[in-house]
Design a protein around this motif. Structure first.
Motif, PDB file in Angstrom:
ATOM      1  N   CYS A  52       0.915  -1.066  -0.153  1.00 15.08           N
ATOM      2  CA  CYS A  52      -0.081   0.024   0.059  1.00 15.08           C
ATOM      3  C   CYS A  52       0.967   1.200  -0.046  1.00 15.08           C
ATOM      4  CB  CYS A  52      -0.948  -0.029   1.457  1.00 15.08           C
ATOM      5  SG  CYS A  52      -2.072   1.114   1.574  1.00 15.08           S
ATOM      6  N   ARG A  56      -2.187   6.323   0.610  1.00 14.85           N
ATOM      7  CA  ARG A  56      -3.488   5.409   1.029  1.00 14.85           C
ATOM      8  C   ARG A  56      -3.700   4.844   2.084  1.00 14.85           C
ATOM      9  NH1 ARG A  56      -6.256   7.061  -1.365  1.00 14.85           N
ATOM     10  NH2 ARG A  56      -5.123   7.265  -3.359  1.00 14.85           N
ATOM     11  N   HIS A 113     -17.333   5.202 -10.944  1.00 13.66           N
ATOM     12  CA  HIS A 113     -16.760   5.588  -9.856  1.00 13.66           C
ATOM     13  C   HIS A 113     -17.291   6.589  -9.076  1.00 13.66           C
ATOM     14  CE1 HIS A 113     -13.568   2.898 -11.022  1.00 13.66           C
ATOM     15  NE2 HIS A 113     -13.373   3.278 -12.058  1.00 13.66           N
ATOM     16  N   HIS A 117     -18.804   4.845  -4.548  1.00 15.33           N
ATOM     17  CA  HIS A 117     -17.503   5.214  -3.888  1.00 15.33           C
ATOM     18  C   HIS A 117     -16.687   4.266  -3.287  1.00 15.33           C
ATOM     19  CE1 HIS A 117     -19.031   9.546  -4.381  1.00 15.33           C
ATOM     20  NE2 HIS A 117     -20.364   8.914  -3.977  1.00 15.33           N
ATOM     21  N   GLN A 118     -15.341   4.526  -3.521  1.00 13.93           N
ATOM     22  CA  GLN A 118     -14.126   3.970  -3.251  1.00 13.93           C
ATOM     23  C   GLN A 118     -14.061   4.108  -1.863  1.00 13.93           C
ATOM     24  OE1 GLN A 118     -13.283   1.895  -5.921  1.00 13.93           O
ATOM     25  NE2 GLN A 118     -11.912   0.415  -4.572  1.00 13.93           N
ATOM     26  N   GLU A 120     -11.559   3.541   0.359  1.00 16.23           N
ATOM     27  CA  GLU A 120     -10.086   3.726   0.804  1.00 16.23           C
ATOM     28  C   GLU A 120      -9.543   4.969  -0.139  1.00 16.23           C
ATOM     29  OE1 GLU A 120     -10.943   0.847   0.013  1.00 16.23           O
ATOM     30  OE2 GLU A 120      -9.960   0.572  -1.843  1.00 16.23           O
ATOM     31  N   TYR A 121     -10.448   5.364  -1.195  1.00 20.11           N
ATOM     32  CA  TYR A 121     -10.016   6.624  -1.812  1.00 20.11           C
ATOM     33  C   TYR A 121     -10.906   7.550  -1.394  1.00 20.11           C
ATOM     34  CZ  TYR A 121      -7.022   3.667  -4.852  1.00 20.11           C
ATOM     35  OH  TYR A 121      -6.131   2.906  -5.161  1.00 20.11           O
ATOM     36  N   ASP A 122     -12.127   8.057  -2.028  1.00 15.72           N
ATOM     37  CA  ASP A 122     -12.880   9.285  -1.899  1.00 15.72           C
ATOM     38  C   ASP A 122     -13.724   9.261  -0.494  1.00 15.72           C
ATOM     39  OD1 ASP A 122     -14.005   7.189  -3.280  1.00 15.72           O
ATOM     40  OD2 ASP A 122     -15.473   8.329  -4.272  1.00 15.72           O
ATOM     41  N   VAL A 125     -10.911   9.541   2.434  1.00 15.13           N
ATOM     42  CA  VAL A 125      -9.539  10.375   2.274  1.00 15.13           C
ATOM     43  C   VAL A 125      -9.285  11.587   3.028  1.00 15.13           C
ATOM     44  CG1 VAL A 125     -10.190  11.424   0.172  1.00 15.13           C
ATOM     45  CG2 VAL A 125      -7.800  10.454   0.199  1.00 15.13           C
ATOM     46  N   THR A 145     -14.339  -1.388  -2.244  1.00 13.36           N
ATOM     47  CA  THR A 145     -13.093  -1.353  -1.691  1.00 13.36           C
ATOM     48  C   THR A 145     -12.008  -2.294  -2.427  1.00 13.36           C
ATOM     49  OG1 THR A 145     -11.731  -1.837   0.330  1.00 13.36           O
ATOM     50  CG2 THR A 145     -13.370  -3.360  -0.270  1.00 13.36           C
ATOM     51  N   ILE A 290      -9.542  11.859 -10.409  1.00 10.21           N
ATOM     52  CA  ILE A 290      -8.913  12.706  -9.741  1.00 10.21           C
ATOM     53  C   ILE A 290      -7.847  13.441 -10.301  1.00 10.21           C
ATOM     54  CG2 ILE A 290      -9.274  11.449  -7.404  1.00 10.21           C
ATOM     55  CD1 ILE A 290      -6.738  10.253  -7.703  1.00 10.21           C
TER      56      ILE A 290
END
Ligand code: PAP
Length: 343
Positions: A52, A56, A113, A117-118, A120-122, A125, A145, A290
Motif C-alpha cells: 500500500c 493510501r 466511480h 464510492h471507493q 479507501e479513496y474518496d 481520504v 474497496t 482525481i
C-alpha cells in the motif's frame, strides 16, 4: 522473511497501530513497515500482508477503524484493473433498477466511480469519520474497496452485508495495470521498465497485492460463506454477461422477475454497462477521476488475452508456473484467452 510471516508479525502490532491515525502516528507506523519501491517512483509499504502506498494507508486505516457496516450494505471488491469499473456499473444498475426510469440510468451522466464510492479513496481520504448518509442517496448503500478480505473492517465480517468480488487473470491484470500507469506517468515520476514491473508483480509488489493472496482470500471466504460473498471472474462476465447478471441479482436478493426477463431488462443493463457503451459516453470521455487521472483512462481495450501482445513467452511461462504454484488445490482457475489455467 516471507510475506506470510511478515503479515503475521504485523497483524499483532498494527491492529493496535490502526487505532492511531494522526499524521505523526502514520509516520511512526511507516517506519516499522517493510518497504519496496513501487512502479512509478513512490514507495509501497507492507501493511497487514498487503502492499500500500503511504498516501493510501491513512484512509485504509480510517476505513478499517470506523466503517459501520450494516446488514443491508453491499460492497464491491477487487484488485485494481480486475474489472472494478464494470462491476460497479453492473451492481449499481442491478441493485437500483427500480429507483430510476429504464431509460434514465444515472450511468448515462455519471461515471461508475462517481456512483459507487471507493472506501479507501474518496470516502475516507479527507475525513476519518465521514457521514455515509450524505455520500450516497441510493439505498441499500453500495460501496467499493480494494482492501484484501483479511483486512476488511470487522463490521463488514460481523454483519450480514454482502460482498461481490471480481477477479481477472493475472496476465491481463498485469498488462492493464502497467499500461494504465505508463499512460499516466508524468515527468516527476520515474516509471520502472515493463520487465521490472513484471518482477515486482511476480513478487507480489503491486497496489493491494500480492495478486494471488488477494484473490485467494476472497475465494476461500466465498467458498466458506457463499451467501455473503459472490466471487465473479472478468472472463466469465465477458463470456456470458446475461447469466452472470442473473446470478448477481439473485445473490443481491433482487432477482429479475419473469416480467423483467420478458421485457429484456437483463439485456438492457448488460448493454448500458458494456465497455462499448460506457467508453463512448461523454461523462467517461471527459473530466478527471482525481487530478492526473482522466476518466477515459479506465476504458482501454477490455479484451481477454490482450496480454499476449505485450508479454514475452518466458514471462507467460513464468506466470503460468506461478498460477499453478499459488492456486494449487484451491479450486480457483483462470481463463487465459481460450484456455483455462488449472491449478
Ligand atoms: P480500477 O480497478 O483502477 O478501477 P478496472 O476498472 O478494474 O480499474 O480496470 C480497467 C480495465 O477494465 C481496463 O482493461 P484493459 O486495460 O484490459 O482494457 C478497461 O478497459 C476494462 N473495462 C472498463 N470498463 C469495462 C466494461 N464496462 N466492460 C469490460 N471491461 C471494462
Amino acid at each position: 522473511m516471507d510475506t506470510a510471516e511478515i503479515s503475521e508479525a504485523n497483524l499483532v502490532t498494527l491492529t493496535e497501530d490502526a487505532h492511531k491515525s494522526s499524521d505523526d502516528d502514520l509516520q511512526q507506523l511507516l517506519q516499522t513497515l517493510p518497504k519496496e519501491e513501487g512502479w512509478s517512483g513512490s514507495s509501497f509499504y507492507l501493511y497487514q500482508g498487503f502492499w500500500c502506498s503511504a498516501r493510501r494507508l491513512k484512509p485504509v486505516i480510517s476505513f478499517q477503524r470506523h466503517f459501520p457496516a450494516v446488514d443491508s450494505n453491499v460492497i464491491v471488491a477487487s484488485l485494481p484493473k480486475c474489472g472494478t469499473t464494470w462491476l460497479k456499473a453492473l451492481t449499481f444498475s442491478t441493485l437500483y433498477r427500480n429507483q430510476f426510469a429504464r431509460d434514465e440510468n444515472p450511468l448515462l451522466n455519471f461515471t461508475p466511480h462517481q456512483l459507487v464510492h471507493q472506501l479507501e479513496y474518496d470516502v475516507y481520504v479527507n475525513n476519518p469519520c465521514p457521514d455515509l448518509e450524505t455520500i450516497s442517496i441510493y439505498k441499500p448503500r453500495l460501496f467499493a474497496t480494494q482492501v484484501p478480505y483479511a483486512s476488511l473492517p470487522i463490521s463488514i465480517k460481523d454483519s450480514r452485508c454482502k460482498i461481490v468480488y471480481v477477479c481477472r487473470n493475472p496476465m491481463d491484470t498485469f498488462i492493464s495495470l502497467w499500461l494504465f500507469i505508463e499512460k499516466l506517468q508524468n515527468e516527476s515520476q520515474e516509471l520502472v521498465s515493463l520487465d521490472e514491473a513484471f518482477e515486482k508483480f511476480c513478487h507480489g509488489v503491486c497496489a493491494f497485492g500480492p495478486f494471488f493472496d488477494h484473490g485467494l482470500g476472497y475465494w476461500k471466504a466465498s467458498q466458506e460463506n457463499p451467501k455473503k460473498i459472490l466471487f465473479l471472474k472478468y472472463e466469465d462476465l465477458k463470456e456470458d454477461i446475461n447469466s452472470q447478471l442473473k446470478h448477481l441479482a439473485m445473490f443481491l436478493g433482487v432477482p429479475f422477475t419473469e416480467d423483467e426477463e420478458k421485457q429484456g431488462v437483463v439485456e438492457e443493463i448488460a448493454k448500458v454497462c458494456s465497455f462499448e457503451n460506457l467508453k463512448e459516453l461523454d461523462v467517461n470521455k471527459k473530466g478527471l477521476f482525481i487530478p492526473g487521472i482522466p476518466n477515459e483512462s479506465f476504458f482501454r481495450k477490455a479484451k481477454v488475452g490482450d496480454c499476449s501482445n505485450y508479454l514475452t513467452p518466458s514471462m507467460v511461462e513464468r506466470l503460468e508456473k506461478l498460477i499453478q504454484q499459488k492456486l494449487d488445490n484451491s479450486g480457483l482457475t483462470f481463463k487465459l484467452s481460450s484456455k483455462t489455467s488449472k491449478a
